[in-house]
Scaffold this motif. Structure first.
Motif, PDB file in Angstrom:
ATOM      1  N   ASN A   5      24.995 -24.193  48.162  1.00 20.25           N
ATOM      2  CA  ASN A   5      25.114 -22.819  47.363  1.00 20.25           C
ATOM      3  C   ASN A   5      27.188 -23.336  48.182  1.00 20.25           C
ATOM      4  OD1 ASN A   5      25.940 -20.254  47.048  1.00 20.25           O
ATOM      5  ND2 ASN A   5      25.244 -19.268  48.912  1.00 20.25           N
ATOM      6  N   THR A  11      20.900 -17.956  49.149  1.00 20.92           N
ATOM      7  CA  THR A  11      20.430 -18.576  48.173  1.00 20.92           C
ATOM      8  C   THR A  11      18.898 -18.044  48.853  1.00 20.92           C
ATOM      9  OG1 THR A  11      21.710 -20.057  47.761  1.00 20.92           O
ATOM     10  CG2 THR A  11      19.406 -21.384  47.283  1.00 20.92           C
ATOM     11  N   TYR A  33      21.120 -13.304  44.641  1.00 21.78           N
ATOM     12  CA  TYR A  33      21.140 -14.455  44.709  1.00 21.78           C
ATOM     13  C   TYR A  33      21.188 -15.690  44.402  1.00 21.78           C
ATOM     14  CZ  TYR A  33      18.337 -11.560  49.139  1.00 21.78           C
ATOM     15  OH  TYR A  33      18.800 -10.445  49.834  1.00 21.78           O
ATOM     16  N   THR A  34      21.478 -16.992  44.866  1.00 29.33           N
ATOM     17  CA  THR A  34      21.500 -17.921  43.863  1.00 29.33           C
ATOM     18  C   THR A  34      19.829 -18.268  44.266  1.00 29.33           C
ATOM     19  OG1 THR A  34      23.685 -18.877  43.955  1.00 29.33           O
ATOM     20  CG2 THR A  34      21.894 -20.557  43.447  1.00 29.33           C
TER      21      THR A  34
END
Length: 392
Positions: A5, A11, A33-34
């Motif tokens: 990321n 993440t 969030y990723t």
């Protein structure tokens, strides 16, 4: 495949064999969030290993084929990530036994199905914030520890330099005393050795004195200052070969207080421990345990153990060494004179230590006399007999 990321989002990894559950959770977290996904435990382990450097949290289902959530926790524990990445367990089992087992395995929190988006977001966000706070505190602690360690090492270096300077000051000043007093250059070395040896026995035999090896070392170094006041005594008295008159003896006795005046002038360049021991030893090494010493007539334990050690060491060396006013006594004779009270009253505990230390002290004396003989031979090209005990 997991990719690092590089954006501003944290993440998280969602591990669930149900695609619907994953989609629900992705919808909850997509804006903040990723998202990484795994549909079973084995794939989760691979992703965790690859993404460990930037993974902020793991949402882990318990009931999955091939490898359930608890088995994944075991594998995470093996690579020591359970304390570095918060794990939030996902389960439809609301029993207290399951919840307890989760927490016993080290998880950060537990989420029950069906999902409540507000509760889920709060639990995940709180877990990540707690981990970040913990990491921040650990980083601060590590930084402070490094700084303290560096400062401690610097202080140790400064202490070593100061100790070396103190020893040099003491050695050079006291060499002047020896020249004036016509004593051997090894006299102060013997006093140092005698105090060290006796101090070691006091430490081991009488712990109530609270001595440490460091204190004994400083006492031994400071003992060299015991006769510094003799540089103020006229040669006609200091070097008189015969018996002193009452008035002359009073002048000799004043070397204790005069020495303290000299030591006070060194206060600004001496370490406090060295200064305190030097001053005390200089003033009180002629005090006697029964109160008949000088200059203050101290009695018993009013006399510091440092001054008691130096006083005994000084008398023993004076007895077994040749002086302008006397021949040397044998070691056995000198030992008996001290133990039998012919040289004044000493602390009974110190006498017990003296008995135990006799051989070690005599060996130290012989060793310095041998060095002195070798030095004289090198300087004058002739032998100089060294002293040997009759039976040791």
């Amino acid at each position: 495949m997991a990719e690092e990321n590089t954006g501003s989002k944290s993440t998280i990894l969602i591990v669930d064999d149900s695609e619907i559950n994953r989609d629900v959770l992705k919808e909850i977290f997509k804006d903040e969030y990723t998202i990484l996904e795994a549909d079973n435990g084995k794939n989760a382990i691979d992703l965790i290993v690859k993404s460990r450097a930037f993974l902020s949290a793991i949402l882990l289902d318990i009931n999955m084929p091939e490898m359930d959530g608890f088995a994944v926790l075991v594998e995470i524990g093996k690579v020591k990530l359970i304390d570095k990445i918060p794990v939030i367990m996902i389960t439809s089992d609301t029993s207290s036994e399951t919840e307890r087992k989760c927490y016993e395995q080290g998880v950060a929190d537990v989420i029950c199905k069906p999902f409540d988006s507000v509760i889920v977001k709060q639990k995940v966000g709180r877990s990540i914030e707690l981990l970040l706070s913990k990491k921040h505190l650990e980083d601060q602690l590590n930084t402070q520890t490094r700084l303290l360690r560096a400062q401690f090492q610097q202080l140790q270096k400064q202490q070593e330099v100061l100790k070396k300077n103190n020893s040099m000051i003491i050695e050079k000043i006291c060499t002047i005393v020896e020249f004036r007093n016509l004593e051997s250059g090894y006299h102060l070395r013997r006093i140092h050795d005698f105090v060290s040896i006796l101090g070691k026995y006091v430490l081991n035999m009488y712990p109530e004195y609270g001595l440490t090896e460091y204190q004994i070392g400083v006492m031994a170094d400071a003992s060299a200052m015991h006769d510094i006041g003799k540089i103020t005594i006229p040669d006609t008295i200091l070097l008189k070969p015969g018996r002193l008159t009452r008035d002359e003896f009073e002048v000799i006795k004043s070397h204790t207080t005069r020495g303290c005046d000299i030591i006070r002038m060194l206060a600004d360049i001496q370490d406090k421990d060295y200064y305190d021991y030097s001053y005390d030893i200089c003033r009180h090494h002629h005090e006697k345990y029964d109160g008949n010493g000088y200059p203050d007539g101290l009695k018993g334990e009013e006399i510091s153990i440092a001054s008691q050690l130096t006083g005994l060491a000084d008398i023993y060396d004076a007895l077994i060494s040749e002086r302008v006013y006397k021949a040397a006594y044998s070691m056995d004779k000198a030992f008996g004179m001290i133990v039998n009270g012919e040289c004044g009253v000493f602390n009974p505990k110190l006498i017990n230590c003296f008995r135990q230390a006799k051989l070690e002290m005599n060996n130290a004396f012989i060793k310095t006399k041998m060095k002195e003989a070798e030095e004289n031979k090198a300087l004058h090209g002739e032998d100089d007999d060294y002293y040997e005990d009759d039976d040791d």
